[in-house]
Write a protein that holds these residues in place. Structure first.
Motif, PDB file in Angstrom:
ATOM      1  N   THR A 110       0.943  -1.134   0.076  1.00  0.00           N
ATOM      2  CA  THR A 110      -0.015   0.223   0.081  1.00  0.00           C
ATOM      3  C   THR A 110       0.934   1.193  -0.166  1.00  0.00           C
ATOM      4  O   THR A 110       1.921   0.991   0.371  1.00  0.00           O
ATOM      5  CB  THR A 110      -0.867  -0.035   1.272  1.00  0.00           C
ATOM      6  N   THR A 140     -14.970  -8.087   5.293  1.00  0.00           N
ATOM      7  CA  THR A 140     -14.481  -7.293   4.428  1.00  0.00           C
ATOM      8  C   THR A 140     -14.486  -5.872   4.707  1.00  0.00           C
ATOM      9  O   THR A 140     -15.902  -5.358   4.868  1.00  0.00           O
ATOM     10  CB  THR A 140     -14.977  -7.495   2.987  1.00  0.00           C
ATOM     11  N   GLN A 166     -13.908  -1.616   4.120  1.00  0.00           N
ATOM     12  CA  GLN A 166     -13.199  -0.849   2.935  1.00  0.00           C
ATOM     13  C   GLN A 166     -12.364   0.354   3.736  1.00  0.00           C
ATOM     14  O   GLN A 166     -12.894   0.979   4.778  1.00  0.00           O
ATOM     15  CB  GLN A 166     -14.453   0.002   2.315  1.00  0.00           C
ATOM     16  N   SER A 176     -10.054   3.812   3.244  1.00  0.00           N
ATOM     17  CA  SER A 176      -9.852   4.946   2.456  1.00  0.00           C
ATOM     18  C   SER A 176      -9.082   5.901   3.174  1.00  0.00           C
ATOM     19  O   SER A 176      -9.246   6.328   4.136  1.00  0.00           O
ATOM     20  CB  SER A 176     -11.325   5.595   2.110  1.00  0.00           C
ATOM     21  N   GLU A 178      -6.241   6.859  -1.260  1.00  0.00           N
ATOM     22  CA  GLU A 178      -6.007   5.228  -1.548  1.00  0.00           C
ATOM     23  C   GLU A 178      -6.904   4.649  -1.165  1.00  0.00           C
ATOM     24  O   GLU A 178      -7.421   4.791   0.090  1.00  0.00           O
ATOM     25  CB  GLU A 178      -4.745   4.947  -1.076  1.00  0.00           C
ATOM     26  N   VAL A 179      -7.857   3.766  -1.757  1.00  0.00           N
ATOM     27  CA  VAL A 179      -9.233   2.998  -1.481  1.00  0.00           C
ATOM     28  C   VAL A 179      -8.826   1.511  -1.751  1.00  0.00           C
ATOM     29  O   VAL A 179      -8.570   1.042  -2.901  1.00  0.00           O
ATOM     30  CB  VAL A 179     -10.340   3.500  -1.942  1.00  0.00           C
ATOM     31  N   TYR A 180      -9.131   0.507  -0.682  1.00  0.00           N
ATOM     32  CA  TYR A 180      -8.941  -0.644  -0.835  1.00  0.00           C
ATOM     33  C   TYR A 180     -10.163  -1.625  -0.124  1.00  0.00           C
ATOM     34  O   TYR A 180     -10.557  -0.946   1.020  1.00  0.00           O
ATOM     35  CB  TYR A 180      -7.704  -1.323  -0.852  1.00  0.00           C
ATOM     36  N   ASP A 181     -10.202  -2.520  -0.429  1.00  0.00           N
ATOM     37  CA  ASP A 181     -11.162  -3.452   0.369  1.00  0.00           C
ATOM     38  C   ASP A 181     -10.329  -4.450   1.260  1.00  0.00           C
ATOM     39  O   ASP A 181      -9.347  -5.273   0.576  1.00  0.00           O
ATOM     40  CB  ASP A 181     -11.989  -4.485  -0.379  1.00  0.00           C
ATOM     41  N   SER A 234      -7.543  -5.516  -1.541  1.00  0.00           N
ATOM     42  CA  SER A 234      -7.913  -5.549  -2.972  1.00  0.00           C
ATOM     43  C   SER A 234      -8.162  -3.847  -3.327  1.00  0.00           C
ATOM     44  O   SER A 234      -8.937  -3.297  -2.792  1.00  0.00           O
ATOM     45  CB  SER A 234      -9.283  -6.298  -3.316  1.00  0.00           C
ATOM     46  N   PHE A 235      -7.148  -3.621  -4.242  1.00  0.00           N
ATOM     47  CA  PHE A 235      -7.234  -1.930  -4.566  1.00  0.00           C
ATOM     48  C   PHE A 235      -8.143  -1.761  -5.403  1.00  0.00           C
ATOM     49  O   PHE A 235      -8.714  -2.510  -6.438  1.00  0.00           O
ATOM     50  CB  PHE A 235      -5.870  -1.716  -5.170  1.00  0.00           C
ATOM     51  N   LEU A 236      -8.859  -0.590  -5.120  1.00  0.00           N
ATOM     52  CA  LEU A 236     -10.068  -0.128  -5.915  1.00  0.00           C
ATOM     53  C   LEU A 236      -9.538   1.056  -6.760  1.00  0.00           C
ATOM     54  O   LEU A 236      -8.648   1.660  -6.247  1.00  0.00           O
ATOM     55  CB  LEU A 236     -11.296   0.048  -4.908  1.00  0.00           C
ATOM     56  N   ALA A 237     -10.458   1.768  -7.584  1.00  0.00           N
ATOM     57  CA  ALA A 237     -10.239   2.614  -8.236  1.00  0.00           C
ATOM     58  C   ALA A 237     -10.182   3.763  -7.353  1.00  0.00           C
ATOM     59  O   ALA A 237     -11.296   3.899  -6.394  1.00  0.00           O
ATOM     60  CB  ALA A 237     -11.049   2.932  -9.481  1.00  0.00           C
TER      61      ALA A 237
END
Length: 286
Positions: free
Chosen positions: A150, A182, A184, A186, A190-193, A247-250
Motif C-alpha cells: 500500500t 471485508t 473498506q 480509504s 488510496e481506497v481498498y477492500d 484489494s485495491f479499488l479505483a
C-alpha cells in the motif's frame, strides 16, 4: 446443413472450453507438504494399513463436516491419529474436493513418514503417530505473501492490526472458531477492500485458539521473515489459519471544481459605465 453442423460444433467446443476453465479455476490450490522426520513405517506393515483406513474415513466425512478427527488402530506402535480442517468460507463440495486431493497427494509427498501435513489454500490434512499434534509452538507452519504494498504502509499496518485483532477475538469466542470480514479503507485517496479470515481447529480450547492466531499474525508483521506492509499474507499452522488481502479499488473521483466567481466590472477609466469619456483616433485623421 453443413454450415449448421459447423456452427453447432463450434458452440459445443466453446461450451466445453468455458466448462474446462471453470473447473480448473475451482480446483484446490496446493501450498506445501511437510514430512516429519520423527520416523518411518514399512510399506506393507500395520501402520500403513491403519493410515489408509484413517485417510478413507477422513475423506468420507469431508462433504458434511468442516473439521473431523479420527483415530485408526489400537496397537501402541501402529495407531494413527489424524484430522482435517476446511476453510469456513468454502462450500461442501469444495471441502470434499480439497480433502480428496489432499489425502491422495500427502501419501505421494510423504510415502513412508509416520507424520505428515499437507496444506491447500482451502484446507489442510494431517496425521501422526502421537496422540495429539503439537500445539505448543504451532509449528510447522507455512507462510505466503506478495510483494505489493500500500502507499501508506504505517496506516495500513495500524488498520490491519486493529481489524485482525477484532477478528481473532470474534473467532475464539464463537462456536465455529471462524471469523471473516471485508472492510473498506480509504486514506488520502488510496481506497481498498481489506479482507481478513481467521480460523482454528475445534479441538483447541479458547485460549489455545487465541494463542495460535496471535502467533500467526505476529509472523506477518516480522519484516525479516514475512510480510510487513505487504498487501497479502497467508499463515497456516497445524491448528489454525490466518489470511488477509487488500484489494485495491479505483481512487474516488475528485470533487467537482467550485463554480467560478461572478464577473465584476470595475468602474475605472476604461469602463463603458464610467462617467469619464474616452476617445481614440483612426490613422490618417488630423
Amino acid at each position: 446443413m453443413l454450415i449448421s453442423l459447423l456452427h453447432q460444433s463450434k458452440f459445443i467446443s466453446l461450451l466445453f472450453f468455458f466448462v474446462l476453465i471453470k473447473t480448473l479455476n475451482a480446483q484446490p490450490m496446493h501450498i506445501y507438504s511437510y514430512c516429519y522426520k520423527s520416523g518411518n513405517y514399512t510399506a506393507n506393515g500395520l501402520y500403513r494399513s491403519n493410515l489408509e483406513s484413517l485417510i478413507s474415513v477422513l475423506r468420507s466425512q469431508s462433504y458434511t463436516k468442516v473439521f473431523y478427527s479420527y483415530v485408526s488402530g489400537s496397537s501402541s506402535t501402529a495407531t494413527v491419529y489424524g484430522n482435517y480442517l476446511c476453510r469456513g468460507d468454502v462450500s461442501s463440495s469444495t471441502c470434499e474436493t480439497c480433502i480428496t486431493r489432499a489425502s491422495r497427494n500427502v501419501l505421494i509427498a510423504c510415502p513412508v513418514q509416520k507424520e505428515a501435513i499437507i496444506w491447500y489454500e482451502e484446507c489442510f490434512l494431517a496425521y501422526t503417530n502421537r496422540q495429539t499434534l503439537s500445539i505448543s509452538d504451532f509449528r510447522p507452519s507455512i507462510r505466503q505473501t506478495t510483494y505489493t504494498y500500500t502507499m501508506y504502509q504505517s496506516y495500513f499496518t495500524n488498520t490491519l492490526e486493529y481489524r485482525m485483532d477484532l477478528l481473532i477475538r470474534e473467532a475464539y469466542s464463537s462456536s465455529s472458531y471462524f471469523a471473516e470480514e471485508t472492510h473498506q479503507v480509504s486514506y488520502l485517496g488510496e481506497v481498498y477492500d481489506l479482507h481478513g479470515l481467521v480460523q482454528c481447529t475445534p479441538d483447541l480450547n479458547q485460549y489455545d485458539c487465541y494463542r495460535c492466531l496471535k502467533w500467526a499474525y505476529k509472523t506477518t508483521i516480522n519484516a525479516e521473515k514475512c510480510c510487513y506492509g505487504n498487501s497479502f499474507a497467508l499463515v497456516y499452522t497445524t491448528k489454525c489459519m490466518l489470511t488477509y488481502k487488500a484489494s485495491f479499488l479505483a481512487p474516488p473521483l475528485p470533487p467537482p471544481p467550485p463554480p467560478p466567481p461572478p464577473l465584476r466590472h470595475s468602474r475605472g477609466n476604461n469602463s463603458p459605465d464610467s462617467d469619464d469619456s474616452f476617445s481614440f483616433k483612426f490613422k490618417g485623421e488630423n
